[in-house]
Design an enzyme around this catalytic site. Structure first.
Site, PDB file in Angstrom:
ATOM      1  N   HIS A 171       0.742  -1.475   0.020  1.00 23.47           N
ATOM      2  CA  HIS A 171      -0.053  -0.549  -0.082  1.00 23.47           C
ATOM      3  C   HIS A 171       0.655   1.207  -0.055  1.00 23.47           C
ATOM      4  O   HIS A 171       0.333   2.297  -0.509  1.00 23.47           O
ATOM      5  CB  HIS A 171      -1.459   0.068   1.262  1.00 23.47           C
ATOM      6  CG  HIS A 171      -1.786  -1.191   0.967  1.00 23.47           C
ATOM      7  ND1 HIS A 171      -2.914  -0.693   0.242  1.00 23.47           N
ATOM      8  CD2 HIS A 171      -2.419  -1.692   2.177  1.00 23.47           C
ATOM      9  CE1 HIS A 171      -3.563  -1.883   0.698  1.00 23.47           C
ATOM     10  NE2 HIS A 171      -3.697  -2.778   1.684  1.00 23.47           N
ATOM     11  N   HIS A 185      -6.914  -7.228   0.154  1.00 24.49           N
ATOM     12  CA  HIS A 185      -6.795  -5.497  -0.367  1.00 24.49           C
ATOM     13  C   HIS A 185      -6.355  -5.173  -1.337  1.00 24.49           C
ATOM     14  O   HIS A 185      -5.209  -5.978  -1.912  1.00 24.49           O
ATOM     15  CB  HIS A 185      -6.031  -4.651   0.498  1.00 24.49           C
ATOM     16  CG  HIS A 185      -7.119  -4.870   2.035  1.00 24.49           C
ATOM     17  ND1 HIS A 185      -6.433  -5.763   3.036  1.00 24.49           N
ATOM     18  CD2 HIS A 185      -7.856  -4.345   2.701  1.00 24.49           C
ATOM     19  CE1 HIS A 185      -7.270  -5.993   4.179  1.00 24.49           C
ATOM     20  NE2 HIS A 185      -7.936  -4.909   3.941  1.00 24.49           N
ATOM     21  N   ARG A 210      -8.647 -11.742  10.802  1.00 26.83           N
ATOM     22  CA  ARG A 210      -9.842 -10.859  11.693  1.00 26.83           C
ATOM     23  C   ARG A 210      -9.921  -9.424  10.802  1.00 26.83           C
ATOM     24  O   ARG A 210     -10.941  -8.621  11.140  1.00 26.83           O
ATOM     25  CB  ARG A 210      -8.392 -10.191  12.637  1.00 26.83           C
ATOM     26  CG  ARG A 210      -9.112  -9.001  13.650  1.00 26.83           C
ATOM     27  CD  ARG A 210      -7.067  -9.413  14.829  1.00 26.83           C
ATOM     28  NE  ARG A 210      -7.703  -7.593  14.960  1.00 26.83           N
ATOM     29  CZ  ARG A 210      -7.128  -7.315  16.228  1.00 26.83           C
ATOM     30  NH1 ARG A 210      -5.709  -7.311  15.958  1.00 26.83           N
ATOM     31  NH2 ARG A 210      -6.532  -6.021  16.684  1.00 26.83           N
ATOM     32  N   ASP A 218      -4.333 -10.475  -1.974  1.00 25.10           N
ATOM     33  CA  ASP A 218      -4.323 -10.334  -0.588  1.00 25.10           C
ATOM     34  C   ASP A 218      -5.192  -9.220  -0.670  1.00 25.10           C
ATOM     35  O   ASP A 218      -5.871  -9.697  -2.243  1.00 25.10           O
ATOM     36  CB  ASP A 218      -3.520  -9.106  -0.109  1.00 25.10           C
ATOM     37  CG  ASP A 218      -3.217  -8.619   1.085  1.00 25.10           C
ATOM     38  OD1 ASP A 218      -4.451  -7.350   1.363  1.00 25.10           O
ATOM     39  OD2 ASP A 218      -2.491  -8.431   1.791  1.00 25.10           O
TER      40      ASP A 218
END
Length: 444
Positions: free
Chosen positions: A150, A187, A279, A185
């Site tokens: 990111h 994201h 999570r 991932d």
């Protein structure tokens, strides 16, 4: 609990052996983002301990990464940002209020003790791995501490400070005309996509949750710009993605990418937050389903750098990355775990594989097929052999003058370096910061 002697070994991947290198520094597990923060570098130490106790290290060349200098990071990141990360500490934060805001450091990306050294460690493994592929000393290189996808040129984001993925790709571009980046991932790999959005020498392919979810980018219509048009591939997904659905889109898309783009090297970001029960995640992949992506990309026999990334359920991340290490080396592993330093984390079943949940898969077959066809149409527009000069990040600066190569940066002992000039894979214990490695960490 059954004993491991009664459990048959499962073969994670097909036969042919690859030369696999593995980068790990024991220090990485010592860094802590802060109480309650979901990102825990300790998971990399847990993974390494499991890899060692499964005996997988015997099938790989194991290296402690040679620490890169701050100058090497300015191949992508801005000088101001790197200088800020070097000086900021929990004790002097009040003196840098404006810069903390400017560089997005403080909340999701907190300041903690040893922040810059942590960045050096995980980034060094990725750049060192890319260099090892370039030198044809390995077919697959693994750095589970990397994959922090990111981070932007002058901004921290999503628990990421230095974008080791981008720096590794820039290293690979020294040798390879075209490099493929694949991101599994949960994201979107926004930092890597943004860095290469206007070049046709890097194709980014991301499969991610989309819609009111961090970082909010990665629409199917985001396909690149200028020379990079059609070289950014995004597959937006909904909650509940399971193994069958994931492979029904991953394999056809990656096959088409390989056919049209023909990369010389691949960087595979294996964020484990796409696993069931994460999570922060909302997918429903099993460890085997996640690892199937590694197995499939490996089957193309293209030099491959395998990185970590997200993953926030502490007991599941080491399971996933250990199994994917086994896949990379082509070694069968037992489901029953060997005893290890973190054995109590893996109870009550103490097994490598976990059942997935019964959550609903909100990705209809119709939606997946429609999006898949849409992306395959985009890939048909890709020219067979792109060849535009790449320019990204700091083309020239005071810290990185034009023509400077990353390999010549040799950190001094004061910077935390301890590599031998003659043999970069040999480390001495003569460091000014007093850090030493235990002999058993790199047992062979």
């Amino acid at each position: 609990m059954t004993t491991s002697s009664t459990t048959p070994a499962t073969t994670p991947t097909s036969s042919s052996n690859r030369r696999v290198s593995y980068f790990y520094d024991a220090e990485v597990g010592n860094y802590h983002y802060g109480q309650g923060h979901p990102m825990k570098p300790h998971r990399v130490r847990m993974t390494h301990n499991l890899v060692v106790n499964y005996g997988l290290y015997k099938k790989m060349d194991v290296f402690r990464p040679r620490l890169i200098s701050p100058t090497a990071m300015t191949r992508f990141h801005s000088d101001d940002y790197i200088n800020f990360l070097k000086v900021i500490t929990p004790d002097n934060m009040s003196d840098y209020t404006r810069q903390l805001q400017r560089f997005n450091v403080g909340e999701d990306c907190p300041v903690f003790d040893g922040l810059f050294e942590f960045c050096q460690l995980y980034t060094s493994g990725s750049i060192g791995g890319a260099a090892r592929l370039n030198d044809d000393n390995a077919d697959v290189v693994i750095n589970w501490s990397g994959g922090l996808h990111h981070a932007k040129k002058a901004e921290a984001s999503g628990f990421c400070y230095i974008n080791d993925c981008v720096l590794a790709i820039l290293e690979l571009l020294k040798k390879h005309e075209r490099v493929l980046y694949i991101d599994i991932d949960i994201h979107h790999g926004d930092g890597v996509e943004e860095a290469f959005y206007s070049t046709n020498r890097v194709m980014t392919v991301s499969f991610h949750k989309f819609g009111e979810y961090f970082p909010g980018t990665g629409d199917v219509l985001d396909i690149g710009y200028a020379d990079g048009k059609n070289y950014a591939i995004n597959f937006p997904l909904n909650d509940g993605m399971d193994d069958e659905s994931y492979q029904s889109v991953f394999k056809p898309i990656i096959s088409k990418v390989m056919e049209h783009f023909a990369p010389g090297a691949v960087v595979l970001q294996c964020g484990a937050d796409s696993l069931s029960g994460d999570r922060l995640g909302c997918f429903n992949l099993s460890v085997k389903g996640h690892a199937e992506c590694v197995k499939f990309v490996r089957s193309f026999n293209i030099p491959m750098l395998v990185l970590g990334g997200g993953g926030y359920t502490l007991r599941n991340v080491p399971r996933c990355w250990t199994y994917e290490t086994a896949v990379a080396v082509g070694e069968p592993v037992k489901d029953d775990m060997p005893f290890n330093d973190y054995y109590e984390y893996f109870g009550p079943d103490y097994s490598l594989h976990l059942p997935v949940s019964n959550m609903e898969n909100l990705n209809s077959r119709e939606y997946l097929n429609r999006t898949k066809e849409q992306l395959i149409e985009i890939l048909r527009e890709v020219e067979p052999v792109p060849g535009t000069q790449i320019q990204t990040g700091q083309v020239e600066s005071a810290l990185a003058p034009r023509g400077m190569l990353m390999e010549i940066d040799e950190p001094t002992k004061a910077d935390g370096g301890n590599a031998s000039a003659n043999n970069p894979d040999h480390r001495s214990d003569e460091r000014s910061d007093g850090r030493k490695e235990h002999a058993s960490e790199m047992a062979s």
